[in-house]
Design a protein around this motif. Structure first.
Motif, PDB file in Angstrom:
ATOM      1  N   ILE A 173       0.847  -1.184   0.000  1.00 16.77           N
ATOM      2  CA  ILE A 173       0.000   0.000   0.000  1.00 16.77           C
ATOM      3  C   ILE A 173       0.887   1.239   0.000  1.00 16.77           C
ATOM      4  O   ILE A 173       1.954   1.251   0.626  1.00 16.77           O
ATOM      5  N   ARG A 174       0.454   2.250  -0.712  1.00 17.18           N
ATOM      6  CA  ARG A 174       1.189   3.509  -0.730  1.00 17.18           C
ATOM      7  C   ARG A 174       0.980   4.245   0.585  1.00 17.18           C
ATOM      8  O   ARG A 174      -0.115   4.242   1.149  1.00 17.18           O
ATOM      9  N   MET A 175       2.025   4.887   1.052  1.00 19.29           N
ATOM     10  CA  MET A 175       1.964   5.623   2.310  1.00 19.29           C
ATOM     11  C   MET A 175       1.690   7.098   2.063  1.00 19.29           C
ATOM     12  O   MET A 175       2.095   7.656   1.041  1.00 19.29           O
ATOM     13  N   ALA A 176       1.023   7.735   2.997  1.00 19.93           N
ATOM     14  CA  ALA A 176       0.803   9.175   2.930  1.00 19.93           C
ATOM     15  C   ALA A 176       2.141   9.908   2.944  1.00 19.93           C
ATOM     16  O   ALA A 176       3.031   9.551   3.718  1.00 19.93           O
ATOM     17  N   PRO A 177       2.304  10.908   2.098  1.00 26.45           N
ATOM     18  CA  PRO A 177       3.576  11.644   2.060  1.00 26.45           C
ATOM     19  C   PRO A 177       3.821  12.429   3.336  1.00 26.45           C
ATOM     20  O   PRO A 177       2.896  12.773   4.071  1.00 26.45           O
ATOM     21  N   ALA A 178       5.091  12.734   3.578  1.00 25.33           N
ATOM     22  CA  ALA A 178       5.449  13.598   4.709  1.00 25.33           C
ATOM     23  C   ALA A 178       4.758  14.944   4.554  1.00 25.33           C
ATOM     24  O   ALA A 178       4.665  15.490   3.449  1.00 25.33           O
ATOM     25  N   GLY A 208      -8.474   7.242   1.304  1.00 24.15           N
ATOM     26  CA  GLY A 208      -8.225   7.495  -0.110  1.00 24.15           C
ATOM     27  C   GLY A 208      -7.189   6.573  -0.714  1.00 24.15           C
ATOM     28  O   GLY A 208      -6.469   6.979  -1.630  1.00 24.15           O
ATOM     29  N   GLY A 209      -7.110   5.349  -0.218  1.00 21.51           N
ATOM     30  CA  GLY A 209      -6.153   4.387  -0.749  1.00 21.51           C
ATOM     31  C   GLY A 209      -4.745   4.551  -0.240  1.00 21.51           C
ATOM     32  O   GLY A 209      -3.843   3.847  -0.697  1.00 21.51           O
ATOM     33  N   LEU A 210      -4.536   5.453   0.713  1.00 24.65           N
ATOM     34  CA  LEU A 210      -3.213   5.675   1.292  1.00 24.65           C
ATOM     35  C   LEU A 210      -3.183   5.208   2.741  1.00 24.65           C
ATOM     36  O   LEU A 210      -4.164   5.363   3.478  1.00 24.65           O
ATOM     37  N   LEU A 211      -2.047   4.690   3.164  1.00 20.12           N
ATOM     38  CA  LEU A 211      -1.826   4.351   4.566  1.00 20.12           C
ATOM     39  C   LEU A 211      -1.456   5.631   5.292  1.00 20.12           C
ATOM     40  O   LEU A 211      -0.385   6.198   5.074  1.00 20.12           O
ATOM     41  N   ILE A 212      -2.363   6.112   6.160  1.00 20.78           N
ATOM     42  CA  ILE A 212      -2.109   7.383   6.830  1.00 20.78           C
ATOM     43  C   ILE A 212      -1.659   7.206   8.276  1.00 20.78           C
ATOM     44  O   ILE A 212      -1.097   8.141   8.861  1.00 20.78           O
ATOM     45  N   VAL A 241       1.518   8.524  10.003  1.00 22.48           N
ATOM     46  CA  VAL A 241       2.580   8.222   9.038  1.00 22.48           C
ATOM     47  C   VAL A 241       3.268   9.477   8.498  1.00 22.48           C
ATOM     48  O   VAL A 241       4.510   9.507   8.393  1.00 22.48           O
ATOM     49  N   PRO A 242       2.556  10.559   8.113  1.00 18.25           N
ATOM     50  CA  PRO A 242       3.275  11.730   7.591  1.00 18.25           C
ATOM     51  C   PRO A 242       4.312  12.302   8.551  1.00 18.25           C
ATOM     52  O   PRO A 242       5.304  12.899   8.114  1.00 18.25           O
ATOM     53  N   MET A 243       4.126  12.110   9.860  1.00 17.94           N
ATOM     54  CA  MET A 243       5.073  12.650  10.829  1.00 17.94           C
ATOM     55  C   MET A 243       6.297  11.754  11.025  1.00 17.94           C
ATOM     56  O   MET A 243       7.294  12.192  11.616  1.00 17.94           O
ATOM     57  N   VAL A 244       6.228  10.515  10.554  1.00 20.01           N
ATOM     58  CA  VAL A 244       7.379   9.608  10.674  1.00 20.01           C
ATOM     59  C   VAL A 244       7.817   9.095   9.309  1.00 20.01           C
ATOM     60  O   VAL A 244       8.660   8.201   9.224  1.00 20.01           O
ATOM     61  N   ARG A 245       7.281   9.695   8.246  1.00 20.44           N
ATOM     62  CA  ARG A 245       7.564   9.210   6.894  1.00 20.44           C
ATOM     63  C   ARG A 245       9.049   9.325   6.544  1.00 20.44           C
ATOM     64  O   ARG A 245       9.613   8.437   5.879  1.00 20.44           O
ATOM     65  N   ALA A 246       9.704  10.387   6.973  1.00 20.32           N
ATOM     66  CA  ALA A 246      11.127  10.547   6.668  1.00 20.32           C
ATOM     67  C   ALA A 246      11.937   9.414   7.261  1.00 20.32           C
ATOM     68  O   ALA A 246      12.855   8.885   6.620  1.00 20.32           O
ATOM     69  N   TRP A 247      11.608   9.009   8.497  1.00 15.72           N
ATOM     70  CA  TRP A 247      12.312   7.881   9.133  1.00 15.72           C
ATOM     71  C   TRP A 247      12.026   6.578   8.390  1.00 15.72           C
ATOM     72  O   TRP A 247      12.948   5.777   8.165  1.00 15.72           O
ATOM     73  N   ILE A 248      10.774   6.373   7.984  1.00 18.79           N
ATOM     74  CA  ILE A 248      10.433   5.155   7.231  1.00 18.79           C
ATOM     75  C   ILE A 248      11.235   5.101   5.940  1.00 18.79           C
ATOM     76  O   ILE A 248      11.836   4.072   5.607  1.00 18.79           O
ATOM     77  N   ASP A 249      11.257   6.198   5.197  1.00 12.98           N
ATOM     78  CA  ASP A 249      11.984   6.230   3.922  1.00 12.98           C
ATOM     79  C   ASP A 249      13.471   5.987   4.118  1.00 12.98           C
ATOM     80  O   ASP A 249      14.117   5.334   3.285  1.00 12.98           O
ATOM     81  N   ALA A 250      14.030   6.496   5.209  1.00 11.82           N
ATOM     82  CA  ALA A 250      15.460   6.347   5.457  1.00 11.82           C
ATOM     83  C   ALA A 250      15.823   4.916   5.834  1.00 11.82           C
ATOM     84  O   ALA A 250      16.981   4.505   5.668  1.00 11.82           O
TER      85      ALA A 250
END
Length: 253
Positions: free
Chosen positions: A133-138, A215-219, A240-249
């Motif tokens: 599933i696509r994640m919500a952006p930062a 909306g099809g995003l993991l929030i 997820v948007p508040m920890v998205r940078a850590w997930i991506d890293a």
């Protein structure tokens, strides 16, 4: 990757935060039963042959879930079940993981930064039954009263009745006008609240770590709450948007 040959034990893990009325591990009361393949990103974490938590597929080799689901555990203790809407049917695929990555700021006492990744030992071959599933952006923001979907296996009421089928419920997001530290103990910027204000449907014991989608995003990822179906008390999710940078890293770490 193997196939499930027998019924998976489904024993929920319930942990209580002393003094705050919070609980770890959630599942679905009310709501509806999922159709096969309706939530192909939904997974289940099994630790020492017991059902532990929900989780989400975010890449062919990475699973996203709550940190409290795997804190103080080892990679060789568990496995992830994917591709099933009924744990008793035996049609799930089993994936083992060889690495647990917990957010370095995770606070077990407050549930802040309650997020973790599992690195799978073998890559998933995506299909109609198993997909990411696509994640919500930062930086994304979602409006108060927006309707999101929570899903999971586990208890279906406050009487601790259990079932093996995947359920889901539509619940609304609660804004910061109510979901703030004055009304919700220990709330932080890494958390959002969601639920049915009248307590008719939403998370219960057995599905922490599972997805909240919009909306099809993991929030968000299911984290804590105030019992099952408690009126005017929301479930709390790691945003997820508040920890998205850590997930991506760390998604390929």
């Amino acid at each position: 990757m193997l196939s499930v040959k027998s019924l998976v034990p489904v024993l929920g893990l319930l942990l209580v935060l002393s003094g705050c009325g919070f609980y770890f591990a959630e599942a679905i009361i009310g709501g509806q039963f999922a159709r096969p393949g309706q939530f192909p990103y939904q997974g289940s974490l099994i630790v020492n042959n017991n059902y532990q938590c929900g989780c989400s597929v975010i890449s062919k080799t990475t699973i996203l879930l709550a940190a409290h689901c795997v804190v103080n555990t080892h990679a060789n203790w568990g496995r992830v079940l994917l591709g099933t809407s009924d744990l008793s049917v035996g049609d799930a695929s089993i994936f083992y993981y060889n690495k647990i990555i917990i957010h370095p700021n995770f606070n077990q006492a407050t549930s802040d930064y309650d997020i973790a990744l599992l690195r799978l030992s073998s890559a998933i071959q995506f299909s109609d039954r198993i997909r990411s599933i696509r994640m919500a952006p930062a930086g994304d923001n979602y409006l108060e009263n927006s309707t999101a979907i929570t899903s999971g296996f586990g208890e279906i009421d406050h009487l601790k009745h259990w079932q093996t089928r995947l359920k889901y419920a539509h619940i609304q997001l609660w804004g910061r006008r109510y979901c703030n530290s004055a009304n919700i103990p220990l709330i932080t910027d890494r958390m959002i609240c969601a639920g049915d204000p009248l307590g008719r449907q939403g998370p219960c014991t057995g599905d922490s770590g599972g997805p909240l989608t919009l909306g099809g995003l993991l929030i968000a990822v299911s984290s804590t709450g105030f019992g099952c179906g408690t009126p005017y008390r929301p479930s709390v999710f790691t945003y997820v948007p508040m920890v998205r940078a850590w997930i991506d890293a760390n998604i390929n770490a």
